[in-house]
Write an enzyme that holds these catalytic residues in place. Sequence first.
Site, mmCIF file in Angstrom:
data_model
loop_
_atom_site.group_PDB
_atom_site.id
_atom_site.type_symbol
_atom_site.label_atom_id
_atom_site.label_comp_id
_atom_site.label_asym_id
_atom_site.label_seq_id
_atom_site.Cartn_x
_atom_site.Cartn_y
_atom_site.Cartn_z
ATOM 1 N N ALA A 9 0.858 -1.190 0.000
ATOM 2 C CA ALA A 9 0.000 0.000 0.000
ATOM 3 C C ALA A 9 0.889 1.234 0.000
ATOM 4 C CB ALA A 9 -0.914 0.010 1.221
ATOM 5 N N CYS A 10 0.551 2.170 -0.882
ATOM 6 C CA CYS A 10 1.347 3.395 -0.980
ATOM 7 C C CYS A 10 0.426 4.554 -1.333
ATOM 8 C CB CYS A 10 2.447 3.225 -2.013
ATOM 9 S SG CYS A 10 1.803 2.979 -3.665
ATOM 10 N N ALA A 11 1.021 5.710 -1.543
ATOM 11 C CA ALA A 11 0.236 6.908 -1.810
ATOM 12 C C ALA A 11 -0.479 6.836 -3.155
ATOM 13 C CB ALA A 11 1.115 8.147 -1.725
#
Length: 106
Positions: A9-11
């Site tokens: 999960a990232c921006a």
Amino acid sequence: MADKVIALACAAGLSTSLLVSKMQKAAEASGKNYEIFAKSTADIDNMLTANPKPDVLLLGPQVAFMKAEVQKKAEAAGVPMDVINMQDYGMMRGDNVLANAENLMK
């Protein structure tokens, strides 16, 4: 069907998708059948309630500030999680990130 599911999960997901590709190559090179994917942090709740849930959740270093909040959700879902090492992320060391994910799944 994959033996293990690894979620990142990232921006936004752009650079993380490159890391996913490198992790997938490392897994295939060692004969492992893993499903590895990246999504936005906005999808974390959905990922943790999906069926099947991921076997491990890794946060991109750019969203490390969310660790405490996500850790609570992940623990409630029974999913181990951690933040990806910043150097491994920056150097796109998929093999190292994969090894970390495997250690978390043990």
